[in-house]
Design a protein around this motif. Structure first.
Motif, PDB file in Angstrom:
ATOM      1  N   UNK A 183      -0.916  -9.690  -0.097  1.00  0.00           N
ATOM      2  CA  UNK A 183      -1.382  -8.733  -1.532  1.00  0.00           C
ATOM      3  C   UNK A 183      -2.305  -7.663  -1.877  1.00  0.00           C
ATOM      4  N   UNK A 184      -2.119  -6.647  -2.895  1.00  0.00           N
ATOM      5  CA  UNK A 184      -3.234  -5.785  -3.101  1.00  0.00           C
ATOM      6  C   UNK A 184      -4.380  -6.100  -2.835  1.00  0.00           C
ATOM      7  N   UNK A 185      -4.773  -7.691  -3.779  1.00  0.00           N
ATOM      8  CA  UNK A 185      -5.896  -7.212  -4.105  1.00  0.00           C
ATOM      9  C   UNK A 185      -6.601  -8.290  -2.520  1.00  0.00           C
ATOM     10  N   UNK A 209      -0.655   3.556  -0.877  1.00  0.00           N
ATOM     11  CA  UNK A 209      -1.561   3.219  -1.906  1.00  0.00           C
ATOM     12  C   UNK A 209      -3.115   3.996  -2.084  1.00  0.00           C
ATOM     13  N   UNK A 210      -3.718   3.388  -1.309  1.00  0.00           N
ATOM     14  CA  UNK A 210      -5.299   3.198  -0.542  1.00  0.00           C
ATOM     15  C   UNK A 210      -5.459   4.529  -0.466  1.00  0.00           C
ATOM     16  N   UNK A 261      -2.325  -0.244 -12.553  1.00  0.00           N
ATOM     17  CA  UNK A 261      -2.506  -1.957 -12.455  1.00  0.00           C
ATOM     18  C   UNK A 261      -4.072  -2.347 -10.653  1.00  0.00           C
ATOM     19  N   UNK A 262      -3.349  -1.461 -10.489  1.00  0.00           N
ATOM     20  CA  UNK A 262      -4.517  -1.139  -8.790  1.00  0.00           C
ATOM     21  C   UNK A 262      -6.501  -0.871  -9.487  1.00  0.00           C
ATOM     22  N   UNK A 263      -6.149  -0.413 -10.564  1.00  0.00           N
ATOM     23  CA  UNK A 263      -7.760   0.084 -10.503  1.00  0.00           C
ATOM     24  C   UNK A 263      -7.351  -0.652 -11.791  1.00  0.00           C
ATOM     25  N   UNK A 275       6.767  -1.345  -4.918  1.00  0.00           N
ATOM     26  CA  UNK A 275       6.416  -2.986  -3.775  1.00  0.00           C
ATOM     27  C   UNK A 275       5.421  -2.357  -3.048  1.00  0.00           C
ATOM     28  N   UNK A 276       3.805  -2.119  -3.068  1.00  0.00           N
ATOM     29  CA  UNK A 276       2.982  -1.240  -1.737  1.00  0.00           C
ATOM     30  C   UNK A 276       3.191  -2.965  -0.663  1.00  0.00           C
TER      31      UNK A 276
END
Length: 279
Positions: A269-271, A146-147, A206-208, A168-169
């Protein structure tokens, strides 16, 4: 002895490090293409032997005396990758192992829109046919992917990617920890594990939002054309587009508690992963 393949790679190296916190070094072996890159492991008492999935004789030596072997899936797609996995499985069977483990994907299916997931399904069929007890780690989609997809957009403030769906990264570190737990507790899972995922499925919108960026939709053909224009082979560009096609179908949206149970905490988590990115 537990033998891990690909032990100098992004996932394999992490698995070995975490396995060494649970198992004495003399019970751990690694199969690597370049033993020089694993000298630090050898210095710690790990058995280091050269072995690649295109070298059956080398694998026979690398797998000698193993009770469990973890086959870390290769980064080749299509028949080439499946053929290499079969070579490793055959070598593990010949070595007389008690169990073969394999790093698969949460979306593993012969009908997936993503080529890698179809390859994992074919490899699982080879494991079923091997006659040896096996475990397939159905890993959540690597958050590092994703990154990578979002990298340029996060730098510019605009994520221009094809339409997607929730994924679900899942962090490499968490998947490595889970693999080590499963290796140290032989026979914990028979066949495919439940999906080993983070606790939240996110879209690139969501990531944005998490990154303070804007999400725009790039047509599939535009995205593919840009990849090819930047030197990506056409077949690889098709495979990368397949990630988005599969995500739209919800193939990577499952959220499962098994990973958290295995590692004894909430997965990264992604954050947090976004905050760790270099400026």
């Amino acid at each position: 002895m537990i033998v891990v393949t690909g032990a100098t790679g992004q996932l394999g190296s992490r698995i070995v490090e975490r396995l060494l916190t649970r198992v004495p070094a003399e019970r751990v072996g690694v199969s690597v293409r370049d033993p020089q890159k694993a000298r630090a492991l050898a210095d710690r008492g790990v058995r280091v032997r050269q072995g690649g999935f295109t070298d059956p004789c080398g694998l026979a030596h690398a797998f000698e005396g193993a009770t469990q072997i973890l086959i870390v899936s290769v980064d080749r797609l299509g028949e080439e990758g499946v053929r290499q996995h079969r070579t490793a499985i055959d070598a593990a069977v010949a070595a007389g192992v008690r169990r073969i483990l394999y790093t698969a994907h949460m979306g593993t299916s012969p009908t997936s829109r993503f080529q890698a997931c179809r390859d994992h399904a074919a490899t699982e069929e080879a494991l079923r046919a091997s006659g040896v007890p096996w475990t397939s780690l159905r890993n959540g989609f690597h958050a590092a992917s994703a990154l990578q997809f979002a990298g340029h957009g996060l730098a510019t403030g605009e994520l221009a990617l094809p339409a997607d769906g929730p994924v679900c990264w899942t962090a490499h570190d968490d998947l490595a920890e889970a693999a080590a737990v499963i290796l140290a507790d032989e026979g914990r899972f028979e066949g495919p594990t439940p999906p080993l995922t983070g606790v939240q499925a996110l879209t690139f919108a969501d990531i944005a939002d998490l990154a303070g960026a804007t999400r725009t939709i790039a047509p599939d053909d535009t995205f593919r054309g840009q990849l090819v224009a930047n030197g990506v082979p056409e077949e690889t560009a098709d495979h990368l587009l397949g990630v988005f096609l599969a995500a739209r179908e919800g193939e990577f949206a499952t959220v499962d508690p098994t990973l958290a149970d295995l590692i004894g905490r909430e997965p990264i988590g992604m954050r947090e992963l976004l905050s760790e990115r270099p400026a």
